[in-house]
Scaffold this motif. Structure first.
Motif, PDB file in Angstrom:
ATOM      1  N   GLN A   1     -86.014  67.729 -46.312  1.00 49.55           N
ATOM      2  CA  GLN A   1     -84.807  67.649 -45.502  1.00 49.55           C
ATOM      3  C   GLN A   1     -83.675  66.985 -46.278  1.00 49.55           C
ATOM      4  O   GLN A   1     -82.522  67.426 -46.205  1.00 49.55           O
ATOM      5  N   MET A   2     -83.968  65.917 -47.011  1.00 52.90           N
ATOM      6  CA  MET A   2     -82.934  65.248 -47.806  1.00 52.90           C
ATOM      7  C   MET A   2     -82.424  66.172 -48.901  1.00 52.90           C
ATOM      8  O   MET A   2     -81.223  66.222 -49.180  1.00 52.90           O
ATOM      9  N   TRP A   3     -83.308  66.925 -49.536  1.00 51.85           N
ATOM     10  CA  TRP A   3     -82.903  67.841 -50.591  1.00 51.85           C
ATOM     11  C   TRP A   3     -81.981  68.911 -50.035  1.00 51.85           C
ATOM     12  O   TRP A   3     -80.969  69.258 -50.627  1.00 51.85           O
ATOM     13  N   ARG A   4     -82.331  69.465 -48.864  1.00 51.60           N
ATOM     14  CA  ARG A   4     -81.482  70.483 -48.242  1.00 51.60           C
ATOM     15  C   ARG A   4     -80.108  69.928 -47.884  1.00 51.60           C
ATOM     16  O   ARG A   4     -79.094  70.592 -48.061  1.00 51.60           O
ATOM     17  N   ALA A   5     -80.072  68.693 -47.350  1.00 51.57           N
ATOM     18  CA  ALA A   5     -78.798  68.089 -46.982  1.00 51.57           C
ATOM     19  C   ALA A   5     -77.925  67.869 -48.217  1.00 51.57           C
ATOM     20  O   ALA A   5     -76.717  68.128 -48.188  1.00 51.57           O
ATOM     21  N   GLN A   6     -78.506  67.404 -49.304  1.00 45.53           N
ATOM     22  CA  GLN A   6     -77.737  67.205 -50.533  1.00 45.53           C
ATOM     23  C   GLN A   6     -77.244  68.540 -51.079  1.00 45.53           C
ATOM     24  O   GLN A   6     -76.125  68.642 -51.568  1.00 45.53           O
TER      25      GLN A   6
ATOM     26  N   GLN B   1     -76.537  71.277 -49.375  1.00 46.77           N
ATOM     27  CA  GLN B   1     -75.479  71.803 -48.524  1.00 46.77           C
ATOM     28  C   GLN B   1     -74.163  71.051 -48.724  1.00 46.77           C
ATOM     29  O   GLN B   1     -73.083  71.622 -48.597  1.00 46.77           O
ATOM     30  N   GLN B   2     -74.244  69.762 -49.062  1.00 44.18           N
ATOM     31  CA  GLN B   2     -73.038  68.971 -49.275  1.00 44.18           C
ATOM     32  C   GLN B   2     -72.481  69.132 -50.684  1.00 44.18           C
ATOM     33  O   GLN B   2     -71.395  68.662 -50.973  1.00 44.18           O
ATOM     34  N   GLY B   3     -73.225  69.782 -51.552  1.00 47.48           N
ATOM     35  CA  GLY B   3     -72.743  70.005 -52.905  1.00 47.48           C
ATOM     36  C   GLY B   3     -72.883  68.804 -53.816  1.00 47.48           C
ATOM     37  O   GLY B   3     -72.235  68.722 -54.852  1.00 47.48           O
ATOM     38  N   ARG B   4     -73.711  67.851 -53.463  1.00 47.93           N
ATOM     39  CA  ARG B   4     -73.923  66.671 -54.310  1.00 47.93           C
ATOM     40  C   ARG B   4     -74.905  66.994 -55.428  1.00 47.93           C
ATOM     41  O   ARG B   4     -75.811  67.804 -55.255  1.00 47.93           O
ATOM     42  N   PRO B   5     -74.771  66.356 -56.566  1.00 44.96           N
ATOM     43  CA  PRO B   5     -75.739  66.603 -57.645  1.00 44.96           C
ATOM     44  C   PRO B   5     -77.090  65.999 -57.310  1.00 44.96           C
ATOM     45  O   PRO B   5     -77.174  64.977 -56.630  1.00 44.96           O
ATOM     46  N   PHE B   6     -78.135  66.654 -57.772  1.00 46.56           N
ATOM     47  CA  PHE B   6     -79.487  66.167 -57.522  1.00 46.56           C
ATOM     48  C   PHE B   6     -79.849  65.012 -58.435  1.00 46.56           C
ATOM     49  O   PHE B   6     -80.557  64.108 -58.062  1.00 46.56           O
ATOM     50  N   LEU B   7     -79.369  65.045 -59.676  1.00 49.27           N
ATOM     51  CA  LEU B   7     -79.661  63.995 -60.648  1.00 49.27           C
ATOM     52  C   LEU B   7     -78.363  63.308 -61.022  1.00 49.27           C
ATOM     53  O   LEU B   7     -77.368  63.956 -61.342  1.00 49.27           O
ATOM     54  N   HIS B   8     -78.371  62.012 -60.983  1.00 52.52           N
ATOM     55  CA  HIS B   8     -77.194  61.245 -61.359  1.00 52.52           C
ATOM     56  C   HIS B   8     -77.396  60.695 -62.758  1.00 52.52           C
ATOM     57  O   HIS B   8     -78.452  60.157 -63.078  1.00 52.52           O
TER      58      HIS B   8
END
Length: 113
Positions: free
Chosen positions: A89-94, A96-103
């Motif tokens: 769920q957190m991965w899907r939310a990120q 959809q918001q267009g945030r990068p997965f790895l910082h």
């Protein structure tokens, strides 16, 4: 064994939490019973079977150990199943918001500039 074919339009679902708990309990019960058999056999050889007899004493060790392992493995499987669902769920939310997965690390960014 080839993977199961999902018909078009059907929603693919993984196992439910009850299925995961059952699987964990079965695995824990099996491992616990084997460990109880080993421990009970060693104990019977060292101290004797007592008044209950060999099979009843060995059965008590196997049942107690198998039951304990089954409970802990069943609970652990449900906890792990829950964490997988939350991570998805957190991965899907990120996503959809267009945030990068790895910082990237900030100190590495300063060295590269």
């Amino acid at each position: 064994m080839p993977p199961a074919v999902i018909p078009p339009g059907a929603q693919s679902r993984g196992p439910r939490w009850v299925d995961k708990m059952t699987m964990g309990a079965l695995m824990g019960g099996t491992v616990g019973s084997i460990m109880g058999f080993i421990y009970g056999t060693v104990t019977i050889f060292q101290y004797g079977a007592g008044t209950a007899g060999v099979f009843r004493t060995l059965g008590k060790y196997m049942g107690a150990s198998g039951g304990m392992f089954a409970v802990f493995m069943g609970i652990g499987s449900v906890i792990r199943h829950d964490s997988e669902q939350r991570a998805l769920q957190m991965w899907r939310a990120q996503y959809q918001q267009g945030r990068p997965f790895l910082h990237q690390r900030q100190d590495l960014l300063q060295v590269r500039r």
